[in-house]
Structures are given as C-alpha cells and as structure tokens.
Design a protein around this motif. Structure first.
Motif, short mmCIF file in Angstrom:
data_model
loop_
_atom_site.label_atom_id
_atom_site.label_comp_id
_atom_site.label_asym_id
_atom_site.label_seq_id
_atom_site.Cartn_x
_atom_site.Cartn_y
_atom_site.Cartn_z
N ARG A 1 -2.62 -2.60 10.79
CA ARG A 1 -3.92 -2.94 10.25
C ARG A 1 -3.83 -3.28 8.76
N ILE A 2 -3.08 -2.45 8.04
CA ILE A 2 -2.98 -2.63 6.59
C ILE A 2 -2.23 -3.93 6.26
N TYR B 1 -1.75 2.08 11.87
CA TYR B 1 -2.22 1.95 10.50
C TYR B 1 -1.45 0.88 9.74
N VAL C 1 -4.71 -6.61 6.07
CA VAL C 1 -5.55 -6.50 4.86
C VAL C 1 -4.77 -6.98 3.63
N VAL D 1 3.87 1.65 2.67
CA VAL D 1 3.47 1.85 4.07
C VAL D 1 3.43 0.48 4.75
N ARG E 1 5.55 8.24 6.93
CA ARG E 1 4.87 7.42 5.91
C ARG E 1 3.69 6.65 6.49
N LEU F 1 0.85 -1.19 0.00
CA LEU F 1 0.00 0.00 0.00
C LEU F 1 0.87 1.23 0.00
#
Lengths: 762, 288, 162
Positions: free
Chosen positions: B267-268, B264, B271, B192, B259, B182
């Motif tokens: 969590r990403i 975050y 995903v 990121v 960045r 991402l």
C-alpha cells in the motif's frame, strides 16, 4: 536541625538553590576525560566474554569446556559449577527487592537456560579474538524445551513451566500445582460491583504493551581483579557501587568487606543498572585466571540479556456519574517478569489509581514468568504501563461524558488529606496545581492544524528516600569537599554541591563533590527511585549543618563566649552579643585556625531518609498523523510537574524532557519483537528505534513548586514521574487526531493505518 | 582462528586480481561490511579497500552526463551542485542512507552490492536508467544498475568483479527525478518501502518519458514499466496518479517481517510512487 | 596475524600505531592511542557515540578500519578544547545543561562541530536532522539543540567583528 526539616527555607532567602551553575563534573564530560565503565584498564588484564544460550528454554545436559581451556591464550572458563548454589533469600538494596538465588541464576544459568541470551559459560583470554575462539570451542549439549513468551500464554494452565518450585503467592489458599504466575496482587476498596451497577456511564478497554528496554547508550562494562589474598577490586558502571559490592559478595560467597567497588562514570541507567550481570563473572574469571579481567557487553548482549521492562496485558473499567464523579474502577494488570519473578506489577497496582479519589475499586495484578530476559527496573517501574491503560480509559470517559479532560481529572483529583489508593494519606502534594498549570498554559489553548490531535495524561510516582551517607570535609582554605556514595547519572554532583554551598553559606564553586568507592564512604543505597537529591541531599545538608555546629563551637571558643551566642550566617560566624564586639569569623579564617581549635573540620552523616513526597506530572501532547501512511509525529509537547523545589532547575527540566522522550519512544516505535523460537529479532539500535533528534520537537517543561516540608530545601524526587504520562498522552492525542482508540503499543505506522481503515469500514 | 588481511590497491587491475581470491571482500565506505564483520556474519580472509584506486572517489561530468566514482560518499554527492540540479532524486536517495556519520563514508556501490532490497540509494539510480562500469579479471564491462542485485545479499557480479563507477545519462530539458521512502523514524532507519520516479516532460507539460522504481517490496529493486507507462502522456492528473499507484502496487511482491507487513509495504509503495511522481514533475517544471 | 603500520595525524599531531587488519579506528583510538573520549555504544554506526572527524568528514569510528586512516587527519573530542579553553560548543553544552550522563556527549559535540563547520547558521530542523545519528537517551535533545544553536550564534558573532 529539626527546624529546617519542619519547614523548608523560604525561596527568597536562598542564594544557591534554584540557580543554574555549571556542573562540577562538566569540563571532564565535554572533553572526553570522564572515565566510564569501559574506559578503565588494569595492567595484565584479560578480556572476558560470555557464551549465551541460543534457545529460549532448554535443559543444559552437559558443558564440555576442555577444548576451550586447551586453547593457547585462553586463561579461564567458568560455568555455574564455579559459583555457590544459593538458597532462596530476599535481598533489599536494589530499586526493587530481589531474590538472591534468582539473581545468581540470572548471572549464570544452572541446569536450565531460561531465555535466548541467558549466560551459560564465560571465558577469559589474552585478546578479544582468542576469547571468541574459546567460546566457539565450548560444547554445550541442550535439550530444547517448549518455551512461552506472551504473558497470557504463560498464565494458561497448560503453559510450559519455567520453575517447578513456583507456586502462586497471594491467593486465598496455596495452590496445589506450580504455575508461571509468581504472585497475585489484590487491592479492594468499597464495593465496585455495586458502584458499576449504579453508574451513569461505564467505559472499558483492554490494553497491550510490549517489553521495552531502558536504552542507556553505555553498555554494561567492568574490570575486576581478584588478588591472591582474596581481596577483590571491581571498577564498574552501575547505579550503585554498594549494590554491586553486596550482590557480588553474595553470588560469589565472600565477605562483603573483601570487595571494593569503584564507581565509574555511568552512561545512563534508567533502572537498568540496578543489578549485576558481568561483575560476578569477571570476578570469578579473575579468581580462576589470576589476572584482572575486563568485560564489556555488546549492544546485542545488552538487548538479549539485560533488563527490559515488562510487556503487559491490561483490562480497565471506569464507572462515573453524569457530572463526572468517578464512582467505580476495576484494573487488572498482567505483567511479564521474564525468566524470574519480580515484574513491577506491584508498583503498577499501587500507582494505577494514585491520581484519583475513587471510593470503590478493585485492582488485581499478576506477576508472570516467561522465557524472556529477567526484567529490570525502568524509570518509575510499572507506573507508565498502568498509566497507559488507566489514562486511555479516563480519556475515553471524558469523551463519553463530553467533559474537558482536565476538568474531569480536577473533579476526581487527589488532594492533601485524600487517602491514596495504595494506603497513605496525601500531604503537601501539588497535583491540582500541576493540572492548573497545564489548563492555564498557552499550549492548551492553541489551535490545532489539520490531521492533528491533542492528548492529556497524568502520572504519579511515590519517590523514595532510604539509606545514604555523606561527608563534608573543610579544607585549610575554607573550601569544601562533599563525598557521597551515589553515582551521578544526571547531574547530582551539581545538586549536592549546591545544597552544601547553600547550607555553609559559601559560593558553589568552593565546593567539590566526589562520588567515592565503597571503602571510602559509608553505605548508600543505589541511585534510583528518584532518591538521590532528596535522601543523599538530606545527608549532605545534615553533614554541613554538623560542620556549622562545629564551626560555631570553635568560634565561641576563640571569642570566649557561650556557644548559643554564635550564629552562622552567610558563611560567617557572627557573635550575637553586641557587648563582646567581635568581628565575624569567616569559614576561611576558621579553617586556617583549625589546628588550634581542635583539628580538622569534617563531619559525616548517615541517615535513612523518610518523607520523600510523591510527585505528580500532567502532560499535554499534540500529534499529527499522515492519513495515507499512518505515520505519527509529535509536534508539540508540554509537561508540568510538581518538583517540590528545583535545586538546579536546568537539570530538573532535563529530567522531565528526558522522561518525555523515552515515553514518546515507548508510545510510537520501541518494542521487543520475538520470533517463533523466542529469539529477539531486533537487538540493535537500528531496529529497536529509540527517538532520534529529528523525531522530537522542543519539550516544554513547567516546574510547579509545592515544597516538600520534609526536605531542608523542599526537594521532591523528579526523575521517575516524567516517563509515566507520555504513553497515554501520545495515544490520547492520536485518538483525538483520528477518532480511533488504538489500545496496543507501539503506535507504529502499520497499526495506525489499519485502525484508520477499520474506522472507515466500521 | 581466521586470518584477515587488508589491501588497498591503487589500480583496478590489481584490485580485480586480489578480489578473485576466495574469501576476499571489497571495501568501499564500509558501513555495511564493518557491521557484518563485527557480528560475524562475514569472515573474509582479505579486505580489498577500493578507495585508493584512481577515480574511485569523485564526480566528473562527461558528455553532458555524470560519472560517479563507485566509492564516492553520500556527503560528496550531496555537495555537487551540478549533480543535484540534474539528478536530485539520485542524490536524495544516496543521502537517505544512514546518518550524517554514515553519509561521510557510505557509497552507492556499497549500497548496491550489499544487495538489500531496501537499499535507499538504488531505486532512483534504476529509475534514472543508470549504468555501472564493472572491472573484473576479464576486463571491463558496462551493465544497467538494475541488473546487479540478484536477491537479498546476492549480486550478479562474477568472482573478482567490482564496480568502478556509475554513469548517469545526459539530461534533456524539463527532466527531473525524486526519491521518497517511508520509515517509522524520521532518520536512522531502513525503508519499509521506497519509490524513485524519473520524468521527462514535453514542452506542453505532458510526460514524455517516465520510469518508476520501487524498493523494499520485492527481493530486488523493481523497475515497474507499467507504472511509468501510466504517466506518459499525462499531466499527472488524479486519474493518472491513481493508475500509477495501482500499477506500482500490482508489481509488489514483498515479505512480511519486523519492518512491515506485505500488505502495508504494498500500500505504501503506491502512496510513495504517487508522491514522488508529483515532486519529480514539479522539479521538471510541470504544473498540475 | 600481521599488523599494519598506520601513520596518521590525530588532533594535529603525528600519530603512528600498529593495527590488526580488522581493527576499527575506534579501537585504535581507544586501545592503541589511549584516547577514550570516543565511546562505543553499539558498534554498528547506529548511535554516534564514537563520532570523530576524518579529513573533514564526520564519521563513526566504529565503521572505519584503522588501516583506512593511513595518511588522514583524525579529529577527536580530546582535541576540541584549545590552549586550555573550551570550544564554544563545549561551553554552551555546559551552560545549557545539554548533558546528563555525558556518555553521548563527545560524539554529539563532534557532530555539532561538523554541523557548524559546514553550516554556520543552521535552523532547528537542520540541526535535528544533522544530529539524528547521535542518540541521546537522557536529555530528549531539547537542551542539546538549544546549546548547538546558541553556540552557532556565538561563533557567528566571533567571526563578524562588531
């Protein structure tokens, strides 16, 4: 001449204006021949480099350059001691007025460094490597001072003060203590408090935007040569060679006419090249070394030391009746100015409500200094920031009223005869026509996909006229050279040539436009404020009309008829007296005979153009959100704008598309990130994140043409307006897609995801 | 002023000897090194260009697997049909490093040895269980890719050592991989978070073997064994994917910086691991 | 600092120059060979203004040492027009007004040429991703992409005799 000014020529009569010829400087720019700031060299030139403050706020206790000066190959070192200590004096001529003392102190720190990256010394050396080594040998002793970055922190009573002499202007009484608030702007109409009390619906919000950079791809660059007789030459990339000349002369304390500035091709400016950074340093180094000096900024220097535009905190409140009539507005704008006063908050106050006919409002603005680079103009300075807040709030108002966002704006739209919030009465504006263009567009009716939302926002810019000089010289074969003093940033040579060709009645290919140095054409204000096609274009047309008057007189002389019996039509002199039985005389014929009819055919006109005619834009944006990552992509965009009349429609569309792209970048990813020491953490294109080609869809531009009667061909300025609406258009689309209002830019993935979480939790 | 020299040796031994000198830096694609030179973050006395060593550039198939010259550019990797078929995730990771221009130069070895936690080329290599052949003053050795990074900007390579080539194992049937990352922009950005997933399926579509590697969520790329284990024996049912994401997130120990925040990134990572697993599964012929 | 003698081919012609070990190909082109068409916008490979083609690969000349060009074929914007005729990409950039300030244009044209050399019929999305390394701040890319796709169509036409 006055006739054409009263009423622009009917579109059907135009041969050149409104067509799309290839730009006259095109071949040079697609072959690499065009010479930009860093492409020029002089024999024997040195490399100049700048030593910059590593602190956001520090007293400069001492500078010891002796070791640098002793380095073989290092030819000169300059510091503030090499420049006159100037008194405060307001200078016009930039896109915004600037203070001469501040300008000088920004070019080279004196006594105090006010931001990380502030120039404290400069060297000239025989090579880049030697210059770097010389910089490393300059010993600067600093006393580090507390610094302040955020605007509201800088306004606090106990904030570190940047300038001991700065007292807030614009208050009822002069304050007794200095402050970082340089000025308060205030504009009151009617009785907003009573109107709010009486409103059926009130919406309000607090909005935050970070500083963003103009992001021109060409870093600042110049070559300067100071001759032994005190005459100076500067070759540089800027938005105005006359601006460079004036500023250099003032900062160095020399005669303006002793400096000749030759404009290089300019690799983008967007307002950021309306002031000087390197040129006075290069001149001082050249004076000290006796050699020409070339200076080119690195990208990091561009970010650390040249103008971003303001970061802001804003509060906006609207009151309306149930039918959508806006009755009250309150707008409070707090803008970072950077190290010296002069944020665009004044323009932001004037533009904030310029699209709305509101009977009661209070607009307050604060110009606040802080320890970041001094802001520079950026495309419609201030207006996009204010519009982000105002247009977000208007979008919320439409939702609160369950009204279509365009219908709400139409209901409260300014029209011809409306007294603008900033004072004058509008005439010949095309705002409602532009709203209608979006309302009636196919895009506005198209269905949205999953996770998509649609946003509308509008924007305004005054557009400006001002001082311009243009010369039209007819060659012996009847072709024409048009000379102006305005750098061509985005295709203005094309529009100048087209207007000259239209007026003279010759093909545009027979006109060669030139941008001249300061010794070769009369004064012209810089290229900025969307003024060149309007104001310089007007000077070109008037010069061409003067040439025509001369040609008619010469034809009359050759025919021996009264001058009023000659008309200029289609590039020919025509004898109106049928009895005289004269065949028309073409421009070629007259040019060939010029020696016999009074010598060369040429005219120069200098004007101070008035009546630029404000511009309005209406933007429509669709975004799609990834609900798991918070990533936002713009999937469709349509921008409509009243452009008066498009001289070269392709370049007008290009202005609109470019402004949209910059605005989308501002909305989604661009920002200055400062660490705890006030140092910018992302001074490069990798982490500053301007839009790349794959970030954007096609950008549809709808040109609405409500001609400007003050311009011979109806032109209005177009370059600024398109960056005003996108910030809010994107934010409003995101609001539509997610149901959440995110009032702080940029709308980056972590922020969006956090907002989505908040909405789920709430 | 520092003196800089440039050398382009033709043999690995010569290169190892040159690199053993203090202040020597290896040059592969140069897309990181030149940025560091320019910014002054590194000021070597010698640059050793490894691209003229035989075998440093190019791809050859060997015993069913692939041997990739360490300095092979991303563009060359992306054009190799066999490699793309067998290891599409490795190739897409390599191809996400920078722009087309950067792809023309940047190599997997440079990406690995620059030792950024966010290196896009690395997670898929780790998930692939790739190894690298290292040449140094004491001869050759082979080591797993994941053993090379030792922290941001640091590697486990000894002075004089450099990577000569990468080895990707032979592929059984019903196997594939995927890499996702991402970034705020669509291109030209630093991850990121990133996730590489490498799967081998049984004939019935259940996962026989799974490896998950995460980027930008720890000082080095992480091989998360628990995340792979969460997929084994499943057909990537929703519960399996949720377990994968949870295991991936549990392994994350990121920093907050310009960045992205730690929260975050974590969590990403979950995903992306889930999405990459689904892509790898489909590529391997699995049907959910 | 001893200089390195570099022998290359630039736009089809042999070219020799002396480079310091740390000199980039961009600096060599601009300062040693006088080819200033390639621009420096960032010096870190993030803008693409310095794009040139080396041995058939699009690269940022700011990310390559001049010494690395030894024995290689370098193509720059100065070699794009042939025999006084603009390349179809150059012509389409002009027709579509795909440039405003023009500073990124040489790099974009080299990028577009590399795209069409490898993919004669790119989709809009392919063109956008291929050219994502070429920043343009003026145009919003709309007219750039249209010009590239139009040039691609024209080049395909030229290749297929009617």
């Amino acid at each position: 001449m006055s006739e054409t000014l009263e009423r622009p020529a009917a579109k059907a009569d135009l041969q050149v204006v409104g067509t799309r010829p290839i730009r006259p400087d095109g071949a040079d720019k697609v072959t690499g021949r065009a010479a930009y700031g860093a492409d020029f060299n002089m024999p024997g030139q040195l490399v100049g480099k700048v030593l910059r403050s590593p602190h956001a706020h520090a007293r400069i206790v001492s500078i010891d350059a002796s070791k640098a000066k002793a380095l073989p190959g290092a030819k000169a070192v300059v510091t503030a001691a090499d420049f006159p200590d100037l008194a405060s004096e307001v200078l016009e001529g930039g896109e915004q007025a600037s203070n001469l003392r501040d300008l000088s102190l920004n070019v080279m720190a004196r006594g105090k460094a006010l931001y990380h990256g502030h120039a404290v010394a400069a060297v000239a050396a025989i090579s880049s490597e030697v210059a770097d080594e010389a910089l490393s040998r300059i010993k600067v002793t600093y006393e580090v001072l507390p610094h302040v970055t955020e605007v509201e922190a800088a306004m606090a009573p106990d904030a570190p003060l940047l300038h001991d002499h700065l007292f807030t202007e614009g208050l009822e009484a002069r304050p007794d203590k200095p402050s970082n608030v340089a000025r308060r702007h205030r504009n009151l109409r009617g009785d907003p408090e009573a109107a709010f009390a009486d409103a059926d619906v009130v919406v309000e919000g607090r909005y935050v935007t970070p500083p963003v950079h103009q992001g021109y791809i060409e870093p600042q660059a110049c070559v300067a040569a100071w001759a032994e007789d005190g005459r100076c030459d500067v070759w540089s990339s800027s938005q105005g060679q006359f601006m460079v000349r004036t500023y250099c002369a003032k900062v160095l304390g020399v005669e303006i006419s002793d400096i000749r500035v030759t404009p290089a091709e300019i690799g983008g400016g967007f307002g950021g090249k309306t002031t000087v950074y390197l040129e006075p340093l290069a001149l001082a180094l050249s004076r000290a070394s006796g050699h020409p000096v070339k200076m080119v900024m690195t990208r990091e220097e561009v970010f650390r030391a040249t103008g971003p535009t303001s970061g802001s905190v804003m509060n906006v409140r609207f009151g309306a009746k149930k039918d959508g009539t806006i009755t009250a507005a309150e707008v409070e704008l707090k803008f970072q100015a950077g190290a010296f006063p002069g944020s665009p908050v004044g323009a932001a106050c004037m533009t904030a409500l310029a699209c709305y006919d509101v009977p009661n409002f209070l607009i307050t603005g604060y110009d606040v200094v802080n320890n970041t680079p001094k802001v520079a103009a950026y495309r419609a300075p201030g207006a996009p920031i204010a519009a982000f807040a105002v247009e977000s709030a208007i979008d919320d108002l439409a939702r609160a009223l369950s009204m279509d966002p365009i219908a709400l704006r139409e209901k409260n739209a300014v029209r011809d005869g409306t007294k603008a919030s900033y004072g004058p009465t509008y005439q010949n504006i095309g705002y409602v026509e532009t709203l209608a263009a979006i309302r009636d567009s196919e895009h506005y009716k198209a269905p949205l996909g999953p996770n998509q939302g649609r946003g509308v926002a509008v924007g305004f810019w005054f557009n400006v006229g001002g001082e311009s000089t243009a010369a039209v010289n007819i060659a012996e074969d009847g072709s024409a050279v048009v000379v102006t003093g305005n750098p061509d940033i985005g295709g203005s040579r094309a529009s100048m040539a087209m207007m000259a060709a239209e007026t003279l009645g010759i093909p545009v290919e027979r006109v060669r436009p030139m941008v001249a140095d300061t010794a070769s054409i009369g004064y012209s204000m810089l290229t900025g404020g969307s003024r060149t096609t309007f104001a310089t274009g007007m000077a070109v047309v008037q010069a061409a009309e003067k040439v025509i008057a001369d040609l008619k007189a010469r034809a009359a002389k050759l025919w021996d008829v009264p001058a009023d019996q000659v008309e200029w039509r289609g590039g020919e002199a025509i004898c109106l007296d049928p009895k005289a039985d004269k065949k028309p005389l073409t421009l070629e014929t007259l040019a060939a005979q010029s020696a016999r009819t009074g010598g060369p055919i040429a005219a120069q006109v200098s004007i101070n153009a008035q009546g630029a005619g404000p511009g309005f834009g209406v933007h429509l944006c669709d975004v799609e959100v990834d609900p798991e990552t918070g990533q936002v992509s713009v999937v469709r965009y349509t921008a409509a704008q009243d452009v008066g009349r498009a001289i070269h429609p392709s370049y007008v569309e290009g202005q609109v598309q470019g402004g949209v792209a910059q605005g989308v970048g501002w909305a989604l990813n661009e920002e200055y990130i400062f660490d705890a020491q006030g140092q910018m953490e992302n001074p490069g294109f990798l982490d500053y994140r301007m839009p790349v080609a794959s970030d954007l869809p096609m950008l549809d531009a709808i040109l609405v043409e409500v001609p400007n009667p003050r311009h011979p061909y109806g032109a209005k300025g177009v370059g600024e307006v398109p960056i005003v609406p996108p910030l809010a258009a994107v934010a409003n689309a995101l609001r539509g897609a997610t149901g959440v209002r995110i009032p702080a830019l940029p709308l980056s993935p972590p922020k969006v995801l956090a907002a989505l979480d908040g909405a789920k939790a709430g | 002023m520092s003196q800089l020299a440039y050398l382009a040796p033709s043999s690995p031994e010569e290169a190892a000897k040159a690199l053993a000198a203090s202040g020597a830096r290896p040059l592969s694609g140069g897309t990181d090194l030149l940025v560091q030179l320019r910014s002054g973050r590194t000021s070597p006395s010698l640059i050793v260009d490894l691209k003229r060593i035989a075998g440093a550039v190019g791809i050859r198939e060997e015993a069913g697997g692939f041997v990739i010259g360490a300095s092979t550019s991303g563009a060359v990797l992306g054009e190799h049909a066999g490699l793309l078929r067998a290891w599409p995730g490795v190739v897409e990771g390599a191809n996400l490093i920078g722009s087309t221009q950067v792809q023309g130069r940047a190599s997997l070895a440079g990406n690995l040895c620059n030792a950024s936690p966010a290196a896009d080329g690395v997670p898929a290599l780790v998930a692939a269980r790739a190894t690298c052949v290292i040449v140094g003053p004491n001869g050759r050795r082979e080591a797993p890719v994941e053993s090379i990074p030792a922290g941001p900007g640091k590697t486990s390579l000894a002075p004089g050592e450099f990577i000569l080539e990468f080895r990707l194992p032979a592929r059984p049937p019903r196997a594939s991989d995927a890499y996702l990352r991402l970034t705020p922009r669509t291109e030209m950005d630093i991850a990121v978070a990133g996730a590489g997933v490498n799967l081998v399926l049984h004939e019935d579509g259940t996962v026989a073997e799974a490896h998950v590697a995460l980027g930008a969520v720890a000082p080095t790329v992480l091989h998360v064994e628990a995340a792979g284990a969460a997929l084994v024996g499943t057909r990537l049912e929703d519960e399996a994917l949720a377990a994968l994401a949870a295991a991936a997130q549990a392994a994350c120990k990121p920093i907050s910086d310009k960045r992205g925040t730690a929260e975050y990134r974590t969590r990403i990572a979950g995903v992306l691991a889930r999405r990459a697993a689904v892509i790898a599964y489909q590529r391997a012929g699995g049907q959910r | 600092m001893s200089k390195i003698h570099v022998t290359t081919t630039v736009n089809g012609d042999p070219a020799e120059f002396l480079a310091t070990p740390g000199m980039t190909l961009l600096d060599a082109l601009r300062d040693e060979l006088g080819l200033t068409g390639a621009k420096e916008g960032c010096g870190s490979g993030d803008c693409g203004a310095c794009s040139v083609i080396v041995d058939g690969r699009l690269v940022c000349s700011c990310l390559m040492l001049a010494a690395e060009a030894e024995g290689q074929r370098v193509e720059t914007i100065e070699g794009m027009a042939q025999n006084g005729q603009l390349h179809p990409l150059q012509q389409k950039f002009l027709e579509h007004a795909a440039l405003q300030c023009g500073f990124c244009t040489p790099g974009l044209l080299m990028g577009a040429k590399a795209l069409l050399d490898s993919n004669p019929d790119p989709t809009e999305t392919e063109a956008r991703y291929f050219l994502a390394g070429n920043l343009c701040r003026c145009t919003g890319y709309d007219k750039v992409i249209r010009a590239v796709l139009d040039a691609a169509a024209e080049l395909r036409q030229e290749r297929t005799p009617a």
